[in-house]
Design a protein around this motif. Structure first.
Motif, PDB file in Angstrom:
ATOM      1  N   VAL A  31       0.863  -1.217   0.038  1.00 44.46           N
ATOM      2  CA  VAL A  31      -0.365   0.185  -0.151  1.00 44.46           C
ATOM      3  C   VAL A  31       1.204   1.466  -0.299  1.00 44.46           C
ATOM      4  O   VAL A  31       1.781   1.191   0.430  1.00 44.46           O
ATOM      5  CB  VAL A  31      -0.540  -0.008   1.285  1.00 44.46           C
ATOM      6  CG1 VAL A  31       0.067  -0.296   2.353  1.00 44.46           C
ATOM      7  CG2 VAL A  31      -2.171   1.269   1.266  1.00 44.46           C
ATOM      8  N   GLN A  32       0.952   2.655  -0.293  1.00 41.16           N
ATOM      9  CA  GLN A  32       1.173   3.688  -0.520  1.00 41.16           C
ATOM     10  C   GLN A  32       1.040   4.204   0.782  1.00 41.16           C
ATOM     11  O   GLN A  32      -0.262   4.026   1.314  1.00 41.16           O
ATOM     12  CB  GLN A  32       0.806   4.183  -1.471  1.00 41.16           C
ATOM     13  CG  GLN A  32       0.570   4.187  -2.918  1.00 41.16           C
ATOM     14  CD  GLN A  32       0.448   5.082  -4.189  1.00 41.16           C
ATOM     15  OE1 GLN A  32      -0.301   5.767  -4.056  1.00 41.16           O
ATOM     16  NE2 GLN A  32       0.698   4.780  -5.516  1.00 41.16           N
ATOM     17  N   PRO A  33       1.942   4.616   0.824  1.00 43.18           N
ATOM     18  CA  PRO A  33       1.581   5.806   2.409  1.00 43.18           C
ATOM     19  C   PRO A  33       0.851   6.627   2.479  1.00 43.18           C
ATOM     20  O   PRO A  33      -0.498   6.781   0.778  1.00 43.18           O
ATOM     21  CB  PRO A  33       3.033   7.151   1.673  1.00 43.18           C
ATOM     22  CG  PRO A  33       3.894   6.106   1.516  1.00 43.18           C
ATOM     23  CD  PRO A  33       3.170   5.403   0.320  1.00 43.18           C
ATOM     24  N   GLY A  34      -0.222   7.119   3.298  1.00 44.82           N
ATOM     25  CA  GLY A  34      -1.486   6.859   3.586  1.00 44.82           C
ATOM     26  C   GLY A  34      -2.155   7.232   3.272  1.00 44.82           C
ATOM     27  O   GLY A  34      -3.605   6.677   3.800  1.00 44.82           O
ATOM     28  N   GLY A  35      -2.249   4.873   2.854  1.00 43.69           N
ATOM     29  CA  GLY A  35      -3.248   4.366   2.509  1.00 43.69           C
ATOM     30  C   GLY A  35      -3.969   3.407   4.045  1.00 43.69           C
ATOM     31  O   GLY A  35      -3.504   3.798   5.171  1.00 43.69           O
ATOM     32  N   SER A  36      -4.598   2.787   3.518  1.00 41.90           N
ATOM     33  CA  SER A  36      -5.048   1.351   4.611  1.00 41.90           C
ATOM     34  C   SER A  36      -5.374   0.472   4.128  1.00 41.90           C
ATOM     35  O   SER A  36      -5.330   0.288   2.834  1.00 41.90           O
ATOM     36  CB  SER A  36      -6.973   2.383   5.136  1.00 41.90           C
ATOM     37  OG  SER A  36      -6.852   3.725   4.931  1.00 41.90           O
ATOM     38  N   GLN A  53      -8.292  -2.584  12.579  1.00 42.28           N
ATOM     39  CA  GLN A  53      -7.771  -1.403  10.540  1.00 42.28           C
ATOM     40  C   GLN A  53      -6.356  -0.284  11.280  1.00 42.28           C
ATOM     41  O   GLN A  53      -6.273  -0.106  11.742  1.00 42.28           O
ATOM     42  CB  GLN A  53      -9.336  -0.389  11.372  1.00 42.28           C
ATOM     43  CG  GLN A  53      -9.679   0.513   9.813  1.00 42.28           C
ATOM     44  CD  GLN A  53      -9.684  -0.861   8.775  1.00 42.28           C
ATOM     45  OE1 GLN A  53     -10.482  -1.050   7.991  1.00 42.28           O
ATOM     46  NE2 GLN A  53      -9.076   0.624   7.517  1.00 42.28           N
ATOM     47  N   MET A  54      -5.888  -0.653  10.212  1.00 35.76           N
ATOM     48  CA  MET A  54      -4.988   0.308   9.630  1.00 35.76           C
ATOM     49  C   MET A  54      -5.207   1.105   8.993  1.00 35.76           C
ATOM     50  O   MET A  54      -4.862   1.498   7.834  1.00 35.76           O
ATOM     51  CB  MET A  54      -3.275  -0.614   9.432  1.00 35.76           C
ATOM     52  CG  MET A  54      -3.549  -1.729  10.477  1.00 35.76           C
ATOM     53  SD  MET A  54      -0.978  -2.920  10.318  1.00 35.76           S
ATOM     54  CE  MET A  54      -1.859  -3.291   8.379  1.00 35.76           C
ATOM     55  N   ASN A  55      -5.113   2.554   9.435  1.00 34.57           N
ATOM     56  CA  ASN A  55      -5.336   3.853   9.006  1.00 34.57           C
ATOM     57  C   ASN A  55      -4.178   4.764   8.623  1.00 34.57           C
ATOM     58  O   ASN A  55      -3.296   4.614   9.693  1.00 34.57           O
ATOM     59  CB  ASN A  55      -5.974   4.206   9.049  1.00 34.57           C
ATOM     60  CG  ASN A  55      -7.572   3.532   8.262  1.00 34.57           C
ATOM     61  OD1 ASN A  55      -7.728   2.205   8.272  1.00 34.57           O
ATOM     62  ND2 ASN A  55      -8.907   4.515   9.490  1.00 34.57           N
ATOM     63  N   SER A  56      -4.138   5.421   7.542  1.00 33.67           N
ATOM     64  CA  SER A  56      -2.791   6.839   7.651  1.00 33.67           C
ATOM     65  C   SER A  56      -1.171   5.898   8.020  1.00 33.67           C
ATOM     66  O   SER A  56      -0.210   6.696   8.815  1.00 33.67           O
ATOM     67  CB  SER A  56      -2.731   7.451   9.264  1.00 33.67           C
ATOM     68  OG  SER A  56      -3.992   8.182   8.670  1.00 33.67           O
ATOM     69  N   LEU A  57      -0.991   4.710   6.856  1.00 35.37           N
ATOM     70  CA  LEU A  57      -0.078   3.621   7.495  1.00 35.37           C
ATOM     71  C   LEU A  57       1.236   4.152   6.537  1.00 35.37           C
ATOM     72  O   LEU A  57       1.094   5.445   5.754  1.00 35.37           O
ATOM     73  CB  LEU A  57      -0.276   2.635   6.435  1.00 35.37           C
ATOM     74  CG  LEU A  57      -1.256   1.435   6.969  1.00 35.37           C
ATOM     75  CD1 LEU A  57      -1.062   0.867   5.902  1.00 35.37           C
ATOM     76  CD2 LEU A  57      -0.725   1.197   8.509  1.00 35.37           C
ATOM     77  N   GLU A  58       2.213   4.060   7.053  1.00 29.30           N
ATOM     78  CA  GLU A  58       3.443   5.379   6.437  1.00 29.30           C
ATOM     79  C   GLU A  58       5.134   4.235   6.394  1.00 29.30           C
ATOM     80  O   GLU A  58       4.252   2.712   7.307  1.00 29.30           O
ATOM     81  CB  GLU A  58       4.249   5.680   8.214  1.00 29.30           C
ATOM     82  CG  GLU A  58       3.206   6.888   8.611  1.00 29.30           C
ATOM     83  CD  GLU A  58       3.712   7.279   9.393  1.00 29.30           C
ATOM     84  OE1 GLU A  58       4.502   7.482  10.372  1.00 29.30           O
ATOM     85  OE2 GLU A  58       2.422   8.505  10.032  1.00 29.30           O
TER      86      GLU A  58
END
Length: 121
Positions: free
Chosen positions: A12-17, A75-80
């Protein structure tokens, strides 16, 4: 022996979930406190989030249970990029309290094999 299977990992891209699942087919996870941990290459395993038997949750990402009691979600949001790791769920029934869950990996008796999460642009 409780068998746990994680799924839902991926790139997933940064900021993704992403939503990870932890599933068992032979018991109900409602009887267990559940923890999510992660381990990146060359790093120590670290606690991410947990949920008690009564549903009290702690940690950075949101944990929930399905109504059937067979699956727990992360649930993981705002991934870095720093969230890139192999993610594991773990379960424990060892403790009497319904109100707490545990950051210490030693509190958990059952572990899944993990699912890889990669956050990269």
């Amino acid at each position: 022996q409780l068998q746990l299977v994680e799924s839902g990992g991926g790139a997933v891209q940064p900021g993704g979930s992403l939503r990870l699942s932890c599933t068992t087919s032979r018991s109900s996870l409602n009887y267990y406190a559940i923890g999510w941990f992660r381990q990146a290459p060359g790093k120590e395993r670290e606690w991410v989030s947990c949920i008690s038997k009564s549903g009290k949750m702690r940690g950075r990402f949101t944990i929930s249970r399905d109504n059937a009691g067979n699956t727990v979600y992360l649930q993981m949001n705002s991934l870095e990029p720093e969230d890139t790791a192999n993610y594991y769920c773990a379960a424990t029934i060892r403790f009497a309290s319904d109100l707490v869950c545990y950051e210490n990996a030693d509190a958990y008796d059952h572990w899944g094999q993990g699912t890889q999460v990669t956050v990269s642009s």
